[in-house]
Design a protein around this motif. Structure first.
Motif, short mmCIF file in Angstrom:
data_model
loop_
_atom_site.label_atom_id
_atom_site.label_comp_id
_atom_site.label_asym_id
_atom_site.label_seq_id
_atom_site.Cartn_x
_atom_site.Cartn_y
_atom_site.Cartn_z
N MET A 37 -54.19 3.53 30.17
CA MET A 37 -53.01 3.03 29.44
C MET A 37 -53.44 1.95 28.44
N GLU A 38 -54.26 1.02 28.90
CA GLU A 38 -54.69 -0.09 28.04
C GLU A 38 -55.45 0.47 26.83
N LYS A 39 -56.38 1.40 27.11
CA LYS A 39 -57.20 1.97 26.02
C LYS A 39 -56.33 2.73 25.02
N SER A 40 -55.25 3.30 25.53
CA SER A 40 -54.37 4.08 24.65
C SER A 40 -53.45 3.19 23.83
N GLY A 41 -53.52 1.86 24.06
CA GLY A 41 -52.69 0.94 23.28
C GLY A 41 -51.35 0.63 23.93
N PHE A 42 -51.22 0.93 25.23
CA PHE A 42 -49.97 0.65 25.94
C PHE A 42 -50.28 -0.23 27.16
N PRO A 43 -50.33 -1.55 26.96
CA PRO A 43 -50.74 -2.43 28.05
C PRO A 43 -49.78 -2.36 29.25
N VAL A 44 -50.32 -2.68 30.42
CA VAL A 44 -49.51 -2.62 31.64
C VAL A 44 -49.46 -3.99 32.30
N LYS A 45 -48.49 -4.17 33.20
CA LYS A 45 -48.35 -5.44 33.94
C LYS A 45 -48.18 -5.10 35.42
N ILE A 46 -48.53 -6.09 36.25
CA ILE A 46 -48.42 -5.88 37.70
C ILE A 46 -47.28 -6.74 38.22
N GLU A 47 -46.36 -6.11 38.95
CA GLU A 47 -45.21 -6.85 39.49
C GLU A 47 -45.32 -6.96 41.01
N ARG A 48 -44.25 -7.47 41.62
CA ARG A 48 -44.17 -7.65 43.07
C ARG A 48 -44.60 -6.36 43.80
N GLY A 49 -45.37 -6.54 44.86
CA GLY A 49 -45.82 -5.39 45.63
C GLY A 49 -46.88 -4.59 44.90
N ASN A 50 -47.56 -5.22 43.93
CA ASN A 50 -48.64 -4.57 43.17
C ASN A 50 -48.18 -3.38 42.32
N ARG A 51 -46.87 -3.31 42.08
CA ARG A 51 -46.36 -2.20 41.29
C ARG A 51 -46.74 -2.38 39.83
N VAL A 52 -47.21 -1.30 39.22
CA VAL A 52 -47.69 -1.38 37.83
C VAL A 52 -46.67 -0.70 36.89
N PHE A 53 -46.32 -1.40 35.81
CA PHE A 53 -45.38 -0.89 34.80
C PHE A 53 -45.96 -1.11 33.41
N ASP B 289 -47.99 13.36 50.07
CA ASP B 289 -46.93 12.48 49.55
C ASP B 289 -47.17 11.07 50.05
N ALA B 290 -46.49 10.12 49.39
CA ALA B 290 -46.74 8.71 49.69
C ALA B 290 -45.43 7.93 49.69
N GLU B 291 -45.53 6.66 50.08
CA GLU B 291 -44.37 5.78 50.04
C GLU B 291 -44.03 5.42 48.58
N THR B 292 -42.96 4.66 48.40
CA THR B 292 -42.62 4.24 47.02
C THR B 292 -43.56 3.11 46.59
N GLY B 293 -43.70 2.92 45.29
CA GLY B 293 -44.53 1.81 44.80
C GLY B 293 -45.55 2.26 43.77
N GLY B 294 -45.41 3.49 43.24
CA GLY B 294 -46.35 3.99 42.24
C GLY B 294 -47.41 4.91 42.82
N PHE B 295 -47.33 5.12 44.13
CA PHE B 295 -48.36 5.93 44.80
C PHE B 295 -48.23 7.41 44.50
N ASN B 296 -46.99 7.88 44.35
CA ASN B 296 -46.81 9.32 44.12
C ASN B 296 -47.29 9.73 42.74
N LEU B 297 -47.04 8.90 41.74
CA LEU B 297 -47.56 9.25 40.42
C LEU B 297 -49.09 9.21 40.43
N GLN B 298 -49.67 8.27 41.18
CA GLN B 298 -51.14 8.24 41.24
C GLN B 298 -51.69 9.52 41.88
N ILE B 299 -50.94 10.07 42.85
CA ILE B 299 -51.35 11.36 43.42
C ILE B 299 -51.42 12.40 42.30
#
Ligand SMILES: Cc1cc2nc3c(=O)[nH]c(=O)nc-3n(C[C@H](O)[C@H](O)[C@H](O)COP(=O)(O)OP(=O)(O)OC[C@H]3O[C@@H](n4cnc5c(N)ncnc54)[C@H](O)[C@@H]3O)c2cc1C
Length: 419
Positions: free
Chosen positions: A88-104, A392-402
């Motif tokens: 994401m960063e390399k593509s020019g779309f920086p990300v941030k980390i929120e509560r529970g290590n969730r990345v947006f 499958d995984a819990e909520t928190g960005g894990f399913n998209l990482q799968i």
């Protein structure tokens, strides 16, 4: 450079990750997508902000995989959460980390994720056929020869030849986004077993009427899901009452551990409204509150401890008359009240359906897929990626990482020269 001809069914999260990985290896890649645009589901993820991964360390990350965590190891090692954040960063779309290590995305726009992926695909020359349906894999002598596709408008069918086919058509949840289970049918036709498909990360229905509390969100509570005496889930955080039962982050997570059991029988949900206090400490706290307002009616004395919408429910369950003066509440009644607040129980009778489920539990049987390549063990040149695998995984960005990790691995492996 491989120069292989690779066809991918589904231009969702997994399909796009696969397309990029394969094209980066020099493969000629065609993606078939039945919707009018790529990555339709991504736009609604994370309430439109897309929680694209989770920044937890490797072990903590893998603990959040609910079904078949070991199967996921290789895929995750090849392209992990840090790799996705780097992309994401390399593509020019920086990300941030929120509560529970969730990345947006820093922009809070899920569309950034789709844009990063589609821009990269364009740069690599990936061909995307929109409004086109994958119909049936063509298999000759136990290996993939092509894919039969059909235009959604003209209904014309044609076969496109392929050295490898990656099925990435998603699960059954939120079918309005295109995930209607076509890939499961295609996998079965290719000889694969598909495990039981269940809605997961889904709200739950209770026997008890929760409608008076509808919209009430409880923060910092602990919930336990019990099957008889067996605790199948315990978590701390936030939950929500709805007109049919319960929802919110804790309940969604609990649902993943409850889905299979709920097919057979009801489960018990126990809510601890005051997890930071022991029963004795809570009793002492109630006593202090009562002492401060001796002539108050019981029903009007709980405002310091409970949200207003929950008070009638607790008063009813306590069996203490609402108009009893607090100085007339007995010690035993007060103790019961403390115990009640630590164990507010509901009977959970069912999950809501796929229309409200964040993900699908179950999928193509992992025993029939090589975890190091995502290739089918039954048909050469057939690969799987994303939610259609029994992972499958819990909520928190894990399913998209799968989806990113299995897509990447399937794309890399499909493009690799054959031994
Ligand atoms: C409301 C909601 C919020 C979510 N939020 C998050 C979140 O914040 N973080 C997170 O990690 N996960 C989240 N998820 C889960 C996440 O979206 C999925 O795990 C992920 O999208 C799965 O990716 P996939 O590529 O396997 O499937 P999908 O994204 O479903 O993509 C499958 C694609 O295949 C296409 N397709 C299907 N059949 C055919 C066919 N026959 N021919 C051609 N194309 C076909 C579909 O149209 C679709 O585009 C959320 C899910 C929902 C429903």
């Amino acid at each position: 450079m491989s120069g292989k001809q690779i066809v991918i069914a589904g231009c969702g999260a997994a399909g796009m990750a696969a397309a990029i990985a394969a094209a980066e290896q020099g493969a000629r890649v065609t993606v078939i997508e039945k919707n009018e645009k790529a990555g339709k589901k991504i736009y609604i993820t994370g309430k439109g902000r897309c929680n694209l991964t989770n920044a937890a360390g490797r072990d903590s990350f893998l603990e959040k995989i609910v079904t078949n965590p070991r199967f996921f190891y290789s895929a995750f090692s090849g392209f992990n959460n840090q790799d996705m954040m780097g992309f994401m960063e390399k593509s020019g779309f920086p990300v941030k980390i929120e509560r529970g290590n969730r990345v947006f995305p820093v922009s809070d726009h899920a569309s950034d994720v789709t844009r990063a992926l589609t821009l990269r695909m364009q740069k690599l020359g990936v061909r995307v056929l929109l409004e086109t349906e994958a119909v049936r894999p063509e298999i000759t002598d136990g290996r993939i020869a092509g894919l039969l596709i059909r235009g959604r408008k003209d209904k014309e069918e044609r076969e496109i030849p392929a050295d490898a086919l990656i099925l990435a058509t998603g699960g059954l949840s939120y079918p309005s986004t295109g995930s209607t289970g076509d890939g499961f049918r295609m996998a079965r036709e290719a000889g694969h077993r598909v495990t039981e498909l269940l809605p997961a990360l889904v709200p739950l229905e209770t026997e008890e009427d929760t409608s008076p509390m509808m919209g009430l969100s409880l923060k910092n509570v602990e919930v336990r899901m019990l099957d008889g005496k067996k605790e199948v889930y315990r978590g701390f955080g936030e939950m929500l009452f709805t007109h049919f039962g319960v929802s919110g982050p804790l309940i969604l997570s609990a649902s993943s551990f409850a889905a299979k059991r709920l097919r057979k029988h009801s489960l018990r949900l126990s809510i601890d409204l005051k997890p930071a206090l022991t029963e004795e400490e809570l009793d002492a706290r109630i006593l202090r509150d009562f002492d401060g307002e001796k002539n108050r009616d019981f029903a009007n004395s709980l405002g310091h401890l409970l949200p207003a919408a929950l008070i009638p429910e607790i008063v009813r369950r306590s069996n203490i008359p609402a108009d009893r003066k607090v100085n007339a509440v007995t010690r035993a009644e007060r103790r019961n009240l403390a115990a009640l607040m630590k164990h507010v129980t509901y009977t959970v009778r069912a999950s809501r359906g796929f229309g409200e489920a964040i993900i699908t539990q179950g999928g193509v049987n992992c025993r029939e897929i090589n975890p190091s390549t995502m290739e089918s063990k039954l048909v050469r040149g057939l690969y799987f990626a994303g939610e259609m695998i029994d992972l499958d995984a819990e909520t928190g960005g894990f399913n998209l990482q799968i989806a990113w990790s299995t897509g990447h691995l399937a794309g890399m492996s499909a493009a690799a020269p054959e031994e």
